[in-house]
Design a protein around this motif. Structure first.
Motif, mmCIF file in Angstrom:
data_model
loop_
_atom_site.group_PDB
_atom_site.id
_atom_site.type_symbol
_atom_site.label_atom_id
_atom_site.label_comp_id
_atom_site.label_asym_id
_atom_site.label_seq_id
_atom_site.Cartn_x
_atom_site.Cartn_y
_atom_site.Cartn_z
ATOM 1 N N ARG A 37 0.889 -1.322 -0.002
ATOM 2 C CA ARG A 37 -0.199 0.080 -0.031
ATOM 3 C C ARG A 37 0.908 1.192 -0.059
ATOM 4 O O ARG A 37 0.463 2.217 -0.725
ATOM 5 C CB ARG A 37 -0.859 0.044 1.283
ATOM 6 N N LEU A 38 1.995 1.355 0.819
ATOM 7 C CA LEU A 38 2.692 2.399 0.923
ATOM 8 C C LEU A 38 3.501 2.594 -0.441
ATOM 9 O O LEU A 38 3.415 3.813 -0.951
ATOM 10 C CB LEU A 38 3.885 2.393 1.883
ATOM 11 N N ALA A 39 3.912 1.639 -1.068
ATOM 12 C CA ALA A 39 4.672 1.650 -2.417
ATOM 13 C C ALA A 39 3.447 2.454 -3.354
ATOM 14 O O ALA A 39 3.755 3.327 -4.140
ATOM 15 C CB ALA A 39 5.054 0.436 -2.926
ATOM 16 N N ARG A 40 2.395 1.935 -3.283
ATOM 17 C CA ARG A 40 1.188 2.518 -4.413
ATOM 18 C C ARG A 40 0.947 3.914 -3.949
ATOM 19 O O ARG A 40 1.085 4.676 -5.099
ATOM 20 C CB ARG A 40 0.062 1.649 -4.421
ATOM 21 N N ILE A 41 1.058 4.157 -2.870
ATOM 22 C CA ILE A 41 0.687 5.678 -2.370
ATOM 23 C C ILE A 41 1.853 6.596 -2.771
ATOM 24 O O ILE A 41 1.540 7.726 -3.284
ATOM 25 C CB ILE A 41 0.503 5.833 -0.947
ATOM 26 N N ILE A 42 3.030 6.140 -2.770
ATOM 27 C CA ILE A 42 4.204 6.994 -3.174
ATOM 28 C C ILE A 42 4.163 7.073 -4.467
ATOM 29 O O ILE A 42 4.574 8.204 -5.072
ATOM 30 C CB ILE A 42 5.689 6.007 -2.511
ATOM 31 N N ASP A 43 3.903 5.982 -5.433
ATOM 32 C CA ASP A 43 4.005 6.002 -6.860
ATOM 33 C C ASP A 43 3.109 7.138 -7.227
ATOM 34 O O ASP A 43 3.216 7.888 -8.090
ATOM 35 C CB ASP A 43 3.533 4.625 -7.357
ATOM 36 N N ARG A 44 1.750 7.036 -6.633
ATOM 37 C CA ARG A 44 0.626 8.062 -6.929
ATOM 38 C C ARG A 44 1.325 9.522 -6.606
ATOM 39 O O ARG A 44 0.887 10.138 -7.459
ATOM 40 C CB ARG A 44 -0.580 7.515 -6.333
ATOM 41 N N HIS A 68 -2.255 16.483 -0.522
ATOM 42 C CA HIS A 68 -2.605 16.329 1.232
ATOM 43 C C HIS A 68 -3.072 14.942 1.626
ATOM 44 O O HIS A 68 -2.529 14.535 2.553
ATOM 45 C CB HIS A 68 -3.668 17.772 1.358
ATOM 46 N N ASP A 69 -3.790 14.422 0.983
ATOM 47 C CA ASP A 69 -4.501 13.066 1.452
ATOM 48 C C ASP A 69 -3.441 12.095 1.348
ATOM 49 O O ASP A 69 -3.374 11.271 2.096
ATOM 50 C CB ASP A 69 -5.629 12.859 0.578
ATOM 51 N N LEU A 70 -2.572 12.183 0.265
ATOM 52 C CA LEU A 70 -1.770 11.109 0.088
ATOM 53 C C LEU A 70 -0.536 11.260 1.157
ATOM 54 O O LEU A 70 -0.048 10.131 1.587
ATOM 55 C CB LEU A 70 -0.819 11.023 -1.241
ATOM 56 N N GLN A 71 -0.285 12.375 1.595
ATOM 57 C CA GLN A 71 0.790 12.599 2.884
ATOM 58 C C GLN A 71 0.139 12.039 3.980
ATOM 59 O O GLN A 71 0.607 11.478 4.744
ATOM 60 C CB GLN A 71 0.850 14.322 2.925
ATOM 61 N N LEU A 72 -1.132 12.188 4.267
ATOM 62 C CA LEU A 72 -1.960 11.796 5.363
ATOM 63 C C LEU A 72 -2.036 10.127 5.381
ATOM 64 O O LEU A 72 -1.515 9.531 6.263
ATOM 65 C CB LEU A 72 -3.310 12.156 5.450
ATOM 66 N N ARG A 73 -2.089 9.708 3.857
ATOM 67 C CA ARG A 73 -2.238 8.143 3.994
ATOM 68 C C ARG A 73 -0.841 7.545 4.148
ATOM 69 O O ARG A 73 -0.653 6.372 4.692
ATOM 70 C CB ARG A 73 -2.690 8.037 2.587
ATOM 71 N N ILE A 74 0.233 8.522 3.854
ATOM 72 C CA ILE A 74 1.573 7.978 4.006
ATOM 73 C C ILE A 74 1.868 7.897 5.603
ATOM 74 O O ILE A 74 2.447 6.811 6.035
ATOM 75 C CB ILE A 74 2.583 8.631 3.325
ATOM 76 N N LYS A 75 1.415 8.904 6.388
ATOM 77 C CA LYS A 75 1.729 8.738 7.754
ATOM 78 C C LYS A 75 0.852 7.785 8.464
ATOM 79 O O LYS A 75 1.468 6.985 9.489
ATOM 80 C CB LYS A 75 1.277 10.224 8.335
ATOM 81 N N ILE A 136 -9.625 6.566 3.484
ATOM 82 C CA ILE A 136 -9.199 7.721 2.709
ATOM 83 C C ILE A 136 -8.946 7.496 1.445
ATOM 84 O O ILE A 136 -9.223 8.137 0.343
ATOM 85 C CB ILE A 136 -7.921 8.461 3.317
ATOM 86 N N GLY A 137 -8.256 6.169 0.971
ATOM 87 C CA GLY A 137 -8.009 5.890 -0.342
ATOM 88 C C GLY A 137 -9.119 5.915 -1.159
ATOM 89 O O GLY A 137 -9.201 6.108 -2.436
ATOM 90 N N VAL A 138 -10.274 5.085 -0.540
ATOM 91 C CA VAL A 138 -11.779 4.784 -1.369
ATOM 92 C C VAL A 138 -12.075 6.488 -1.606
ATOM 93 O O VAL A 138 -12.520 6.545 -2.715
ATOM 94 C CB VAL A 138 -12.389 3.982 -0.569
ATOM 95 N N ARG A 139 -11.983 7.008 -0.610
ATOM 96 C CA ARG A 139 -12.773 8.421 -0.862
ATOM 97 C C ARG A 139 -11.967 9.090 -1.918
ATOM 98 O O ARG A 139 -12.636 10.046 -2.544
ATOM 99 C CB ARG A 139 -12.618 9.304 0.568
ATOM 100 N N ASP A 140 -10.695 9.107 -1.974
ATOM 101 C CA ASP A 140 -9.849 9.726 -2.729
ATOM 102 C C ASP A 140 -10.140 9.220 -4.334
ATOM 103 O O ASP A 140 -10.083 9.949 -5.282
ATOM 104 C CB ASP A 140 -8.537 9.887 -2.479
ATOM 105 N N PHE A 141 -10.502 7.900 -4.507
ATOM 106 C CA PHE A 141 -10.792 7.182 -5.867
ATOM 107 C C PHE A 141 -12.083 7.526 -6.366
ATOM 108 O O PHE A 141 -12.529 7.047 -7.449
ATOM 109 C CB PHE A 141 -10.323 5.678 -5.540
ATOM 110 N N MET A 142 -13.074 8.042 -5.480
ATOM 111 C CA MET A 142 -14.393 8.296 -5.968
ATOM 112 C C MET A 142 -14.239 9.052 -7.132
ATOM 113 O O MET A 142 -13.415 9.897 -7.260
ATOM 114 C CB MET A 142 -15.194 9.050 -4.693
ATOM 115 N N ILE A 143 -14.948 8.540 -8.364
ATOM 116 C CA ILE A 143 -15.043 9.314 -9.443
ATOM 117 C C ILE A 143 -15.698 10.794 -9.241
ATOM 118 O O ILE A 143 -16.833 10.672 -8.635
ATOM 119 C CB ILE A 143 -15.613 8.210 -10.519
ATOM 120 N N ARG A 144 -15.022 11.561 -9.686
ATOM 121 C CA ARG A 144 -15.548 12.980 -9.607
ATOM 122 C C ARG A 144 -16.952 13.148 -10.570
ATOM 123 O O ARG A 144 -17.137 12.578 -11.505
ATOM 124 C CB ARG A 144 -14.639 13.972 -10.196
#
Length: 160
Positions: A37-44, A68-75, A136-144
């Motif tokens: 998961r961490l690797a995928r977040i960093i890639d994104r 901002h959300d990715l930074q939170l997810r990394i933490k 958080i990841g699912v929320r970010d993945f929601m289609i706009r």
């Protein structure tokens, strides 16, 4: 003092140590999942950092918000990894204590129970952190909304 143990006593100690050993296997699997998961977040985040200078207006704000959300997810994933590793270390100590108690006869049952409770508590908190990160990841993945067609538009397009 010489240590004289029967084969049966050693087998009993090994059997007792199996439960925490299975805990270690489970934690190892979870650590692999968390690292993925961490690797995928960093890639994104790297992709979005490349887009940062190329976007303007609304699109730029979307990139900034997601960063901002990715930074939170990394933490959060990092804390889940940290808690899992501490849980694994406690499980290793627990196995060692079981052997010491089984081989020497010292009564360490209170310490062993405390170590098991600590290992499971740390693991539970790590799983809660993982749940937070996934949400958080699912929320970010929601289609706009702008990419979703309204129901009437889809029905008209299908009819024609």
């Amino acid at each position: 003092m010489t240590l004289s143990l029967s084969q049966g006593e050693i087998i009993a100690v090994l059997q007792t140590a199996l439960a925490p050993a299975f805990l270690l296997v489970a934690v190892g699997g979870m650590l692999s999942l968390f690292a993925g998961r961490l690797a995928r977040i960093i890639d994104r985040s790297r992709i979005l950092q490349d887009l940062f200078g190329e976007t303007e207006g609304y699109e730029h704000q979307c990139v900034v918000d997601e960063l901002h959300d990715l930074q939170l997810r990394i933490k959060i994933v990092n804390s889940a990894i940290y808690l899992s590793v501490i849980s694994a270390i406690v499980a290793c100590v627990l196995i060692g204590l079981l052997f010491v108690m089984g081989l020497t006869g010292f009564d360490l049952s209170g310490v062993i129970a405390g170590a098991f409770i600590l290992a499971m508590s740390l693991l539970s908190i790590a799983l809660i952190q993982f749940l937070r990160e996934v949400r958080i990841g699912v929320r970010d993945f929601m289609i706009r909304e702008e990419y979703l067609e309204k129901t009437e538009e889809r029905v008209k397009r299908r009819a024609s």
